[in-house]
Scaffold this motif. Structure first.
Motif, PDB file in Angstrom:
ATOM      1  N   ASN A 163       5.411  76.761  72.629  1.00 40.59           N
ATOM      2  CA  ASN A 163       6.678  77.140  73.244  1.00 40.59           C
ATOM      3  C   ASN A 163       7.682  75.996  73.107  1.00 40.59           C
ATOM      4  OD1 ASN A 163       5.565  79.633  73.883  1.00 40.59           O
ATOM      5  ND2 ASN A 163       4.765  78.884  75.827  1.00 40.59           N
ATOM      6  N   ARG A 164       8.082  75.346  74.190  1.00 43.00           N
ATOM      7  CA  ARG A 164       9.140  74.339  74.099  1.00 43.00           C
ATOM      8  C   ARG A 164       8.635  72.927  74.421  1.00 43.00           C
ATOM      9  NH1 ARG A 164      13.953  76.100  73.134  1.00 43.00           N
ATOM     10  NH2 ARG A 164      14.924  74.240  74.011  1.00 43.00           N
ATOM     11  N   VAL A 165       7.346  72.687  74.114  1.00 46.20           N
ATOM     12  CA  VAL A 165       6.762  71.362  74.349  1.00 46.20           C
ATOM     13  C   VAL A 165       6.128  70.856  73.056  1.00 46.20           C
ATOM     14  CG1 VAL A 165       5.123  70.004  75.693  1.00 46.20           C
ATOM     15  CG2 VAL A 165       6.315  71.917  76.762  1.00 46.20           C
ATOM     16  N   ALA A 166       6.437  69.605  72.705  1.00 48.82           N
ATOM     17  CA  ALA A 166       5.844  68.953  71.538  1.00 48.82           C
ATOM     18  C   ALA A 166       4.846  67.894  72.012  1.00 48.82           C
ATOM     19  CB  ALA A 166       6.941  68.292  70.693  1.00 48.82           C
ATOM     20  N   PHE A 167       3.698  67.829  71.337  1.00 46.07           N
ATOM     21  CA  PHE A 167       2.653  66.883  71.724  1.00 46.07           C
ATOM     22  C   PHE A 167       2.074  66.247  70.469  1.00 46.07           C
ATOM     23  CE2 PHE A 167      -1.957  66.138  72.587  1.00 46.07           C
ATOM     24  CZ  PHE A 167      -1.824  65.134  73.531  1.00 46.07           C
ATOM     25  N   ASP A 168       2.104  64.922  70.424  1.00 45.02           N
ATOM     26  CA  ASP A 168       1.544  64.167  69.306  1.00 45.02           C
ATOM     27  C   ASP A 168       0.493  63.198  69.821  1.00 45.02           C
ATOM     28  OD1 ASP A 168       2.130  64.548  66.575  1.00 45.02           O
ATOM     29  OD2 ASP A 168       4.192  63.861  66.848  1.00 45.02           O
ATOM     30  N   MET A 169      -0.543  62.980  69.023  1.00 47.08           N
ATOM     31  CA  MET A 169      -1.580  62.006  69.367  1.00 47.08           C
ATOM     32  C   MET A 169      -1.681  60.976  68.259  1.00 47.08           C
ATOM     33  SD  MET A 169      -5.645  62.617  70.046  1.00 47.08           S
ATOM     34  CE  MET A 169      -6.747  61.227  70.332  1.00 47.08           C
ATOM     35  N   GLU A 170      -1.646  59.703  68.639  1.00 47.75           N
ATOM     36  CA  GLU A 170      -1.853  58.605  67.694  1.00 47.75           C
ATOM     37  C   GLU A 170      -2.963  57.721  68.228  1.00 47.75           C
ATOM     38  OE1 GLU A 170      -0.757  58.621  64.845  1.00 47.75           O
ATOM     39  OE2 GLU A 170       1.001  59.928  64.942  1.00 47.75           O
ATOM     40  N   TRP A 171      -4.161  57.896  67.709  1.00 48.33           N
ATOM     41  CA  TRP A 171      -5.302  57.104  68.178  1.00 48.33           C
ATOM     42  C   TRP A 171      -5.370  55.758  67.474  1.00 48.33           C
ATOM     43  CZ3 TRP A 171      -8.596  56.047  71.777  1.00 48.33           C
ATOM     44  CH2 TRP A 171      -9.740  55.302  71.488  1.00 48.33           C
ATOM     45  N   ASN A 172      -5.305  55.757  66.146  1.00 46.83           N
ATOM     46  CA  ASN A 172      -5.455  54.481  65.452  1.00 46.83           C
ATOM     47  C   ASN A 172      -4.786  54.539  64.086  1.00 46.83           C
ATOM     48  OD1 ASN A 172      -6.528  51.753  65.425  1.00 46.83           O
ATOM     49  ND2 ASN A 172      -7.883  52.452  63.793  1.00 46.83           N
ATOM     50  N   SER A 173      -3.476  54.490  64.089  1.00 42.25           N
ATOM     51  CA  SER A 173      -2.697  54.422  62.853  1.00 42.25           C
ATOM     52  C   SER A 173      -1.887  53.121  62.876  1.00 42.25           C
ATOM     53  CB  SER A 173      -1.747  55.619  62.757  1.00 42.25           C
ATOM     54  OG  SER A 173      -2.450  56.832  62.785  1.00 42.25           O
ATOM     55  N   LYS A 174      -1.200  52.856  61.806  1.00 42.90           N
ATOM     56  CA  LYS A 174      -0.263  51.742  61.806  1.00 42.90           C
ATOM     57  C   LYS A 174       0.835  52.021  62.831  1.00 42.90           C
ATOM     58  CE  LYS A 174      -0.755  48.353  58.899  1.00 42.90           C
ATOM     59  NZ  LYS A 174      -1.045  47.004  59.442  1.00 42.90           N
ATOM     60  N   ASP A 175       1.298  50.990  63.530  1.00 43.72           N
ATOM     61  CA  ASP A 175       2.231  51.227  64.631  1.00 43.72           C
ATOM     62  C   ASP A 175       3.569  51.807  64.169  1.00 43.72           C
ATOM     63  OD1 ASP A 175       2.728  48.251  63.809  1.00 43.72           O
ATOM     64  OD2 ASP A 175       4.469  48.770  65.016  1.00 43.72           O
ATOM     65  N   GLN A 176       3.899  51.670  62.875  1.00 46.44           N
ATOM     66  CA  GLN A 176       5.136  52.274  62.371  1.00 46.44           C
ATOM     67  C   GLN A 176       5.083  53.802  62.450  1.00 46.44           C
ATOM     68  OE1 GLN A 176       3.395  49.950  60.821  1.00 46.44           O
ATOM     69  NE2 GLN A 176       4.720  48.285  60.124  1.00 46.44           N
ATOM     70  N   THR A 177       3.894  54.361  62.611  1.00 47.83           N
ATOM     71  CA  THR A 177       3.762  55.807  62.756  1.00 47.83           C
ATOM     72  C   THR A 177       4.545  56.307  63.966  1.00 47.83           C
ATOM     73  OG1 THR A 177       1.541  55.633  61.812  1.00 47.83           O
ATOM     74  CG2 THR A 177       2.094  57.703  62.900  1.00 47.83           C
ATOM     75  N   PHE A 178       4.683  55.463  64.989  1.00 55.50           N
ATOM     76  CA  PHE A 178       5.453  55.857  66.172  1.00 55.50           C
ATOM     77  C   PHE A 178       6.909  56.150  65.815  1.00 55.50           C
ATOM     78  CE2 PHE A 178       2.390  53.417  69.091  1.00 55.50           C
ATOM     79  CZ  PHE A 178       1.738  54.580  69.476  1.00 55.50           C
ATOM     80  N   ASP A 179       7.457  55.420  64.845  1.00 54.49           N
ATOM     81  CA  ASP A 179       8.838  55.677  64.439  1.00 54.49           C
ATOM     82  C   ASP A 179       8.969  57.091  63.879  1.00 54.49           C
ATOM     83  OD1 ASP A 179       9.877  53.086  65.084  1.00 54.49           O
ATOM     84  OD2 ASP A 179       8.887  52.305  63.298  1.00 54.49           O
ATOM     85  N   ARG A 180       7.995  57.476  63.069  1.00 52.97           N
ATOM     86  CA  ARG A 180       7.989  58.828  62.513  1.00 52.97           C
ATOM     87  C   ARG A 180       7.860  59.875  63.623  1.00 52.97           C
ATOM     88  NH1 ARG A 180       2.605  60.273  59.599  1.00 52.97           N
ATOM     89  NH2 ARG A 180       2.045  60.505  61.810  1.00 52.97           N
ATOM     90  N   ASP A 181       6.951  59.612  64.565  1.00 51.07           N
ATOM     91  CA  ASP A 181       6.726  60.573  65.660  1.00 51.07           C
ATOM     92  C   ASP A 181       7.967  60.749  66.522  1.00 51.07           C
ATOM     93  OD1 ASP A 181       4.114  60.871  64.797  1.00 51.07           O
ATOM     94  OD2 ASP A 181       3.309  59.427  66.223  1.00 51.07           O
TER      95      ASP A 181
END
Length: 282
Positions: free
Chosen positions: A150-168
């Motif tokens: 519906n109108r909620v987005a959920f992402d999980m980052e367990w162990n990636s390079k921290d630059q992945t947060f910029d993409r998320d």
């Protein structure tokens, strides 16, 4: 000449971080997860998307991590990320992408050559206009979020390079700015897991352990830094950090895995910027 304080000392700090959380985050939940709300995310979700928020909270309370899953290579997706798929997909949370072109209209206004100022006919306008349309292909280009319902987005980052947060965060704000979601939720490792990883690192024969699970990978400190800097734009974001209580068998695992090398300094895992290629295990 009088000494002047640095300008920054005279300025009142601004922050998009909320002081309080919605009551949906019970003491039992907060024993297992740390929670940080930005731009009223927790209250927006509790009010506008109460069913989805309650479902996420209940799912996270059921979420468990086995220590063996932490140290098992997962390729593009770790066993921990796959377990979240198994919990959320049956409830209607699916990976979603958005793409879009943009149509731009240019309006040119110029004097009407038929207009006679002396006659001043009401039927004739002093100026006329023409429109021309342009297309920008791929203006929104394939932004992906792990789970959307519906109108909620959920992402999980367990162990990636921290630059992945910029993409998320860029994906979350794009979904938000397009009016598709009301808020984003990001799940990652809490700083409280530092001692756990230090213990694991002394009991397994994994090369470059500090770079694989260290400070330059995805954990709450790297996410909060970006949220405090406003990289989520205007999108309300709820940041959730996994605490040691989510690991269900750590003491038993420790008993079965004796120390085989010097324990890693916890600060090397949660501070600074370690170098190394971690891959992308989400």
């Amino acid at each position: 000449m009088t000494d002047q304080k640095p300008l920054s000392e005279d300025l009142e700090p601004l922050s998009a971080k909320d002081v309080t959380l919605s009551e949906v985050f019970t003491p039992e939940f907060l024993e297992r997860f740390e929670v940080h709300s930005y731009r009223n995310a927790s209250r927006i979700l509790a009010t506008a998307c109460p069913d989805e928020l309650r479902e996420l909270v209940a799912t996270l309370m059921d979420f468990r991590i086995r220590t063996a899953d932490i140290v098992t290579p997962g390729g593009n997706k770790s066993l921990i990320a796959k377990s979240m798929d198994q919990l959320l997909n049956p409830k209607g949370w699916y990976e979603s992408r958005i793409q879009g072109d943009i149509i731009v209209k240019k309006t040119t206004i110029y004097p009407n050559p038929k207009f006679d100022d002396a006659k001043k006919k009401k039927s004739e306008k002093k100026t006329v206009s023409t429109d021309k349309l342009y297309k920008i292909t791929g203006f929104i280009d394939g932004h992906k979020i792990d789970f959307v319902k519906n109108r909620v987005a959920f992402d999980m980052e367990w162990n990636s390079k921290d630059q992945t947060f910029d993409r998320d965060l860029y994906a979350a704000r794009t979904f938000y700015e397009c009016g598709i979601v009301d808020a984003g939720v990001l799940l990652t490792r809490s700083k409280a897991l530092g001692p756990v990883f230090a213990e694991i690192g002394s009991r397994v024969a994994i090369s470059n352990f500090k770079s694989k699970y260290g400070a330059s990978t995805t954990w709450m400190g790297k996410l909060k830094y970006r949220l405090d800097a406003g990289r989520g734009g205007g999108c309300p974001v709820l940041a959730i950090g996994i605490k040691p209580a989510v690991i269900e068998d750590f003491e038993e695992w420790k008993a079965a895995h004796p120390v085989i090398r010097q324990q890693i300094d916890v600060n090397e895992l949660i501070e600074g910027d370690d170098e190394g290629d971690d891959g992308d295990e989400s």
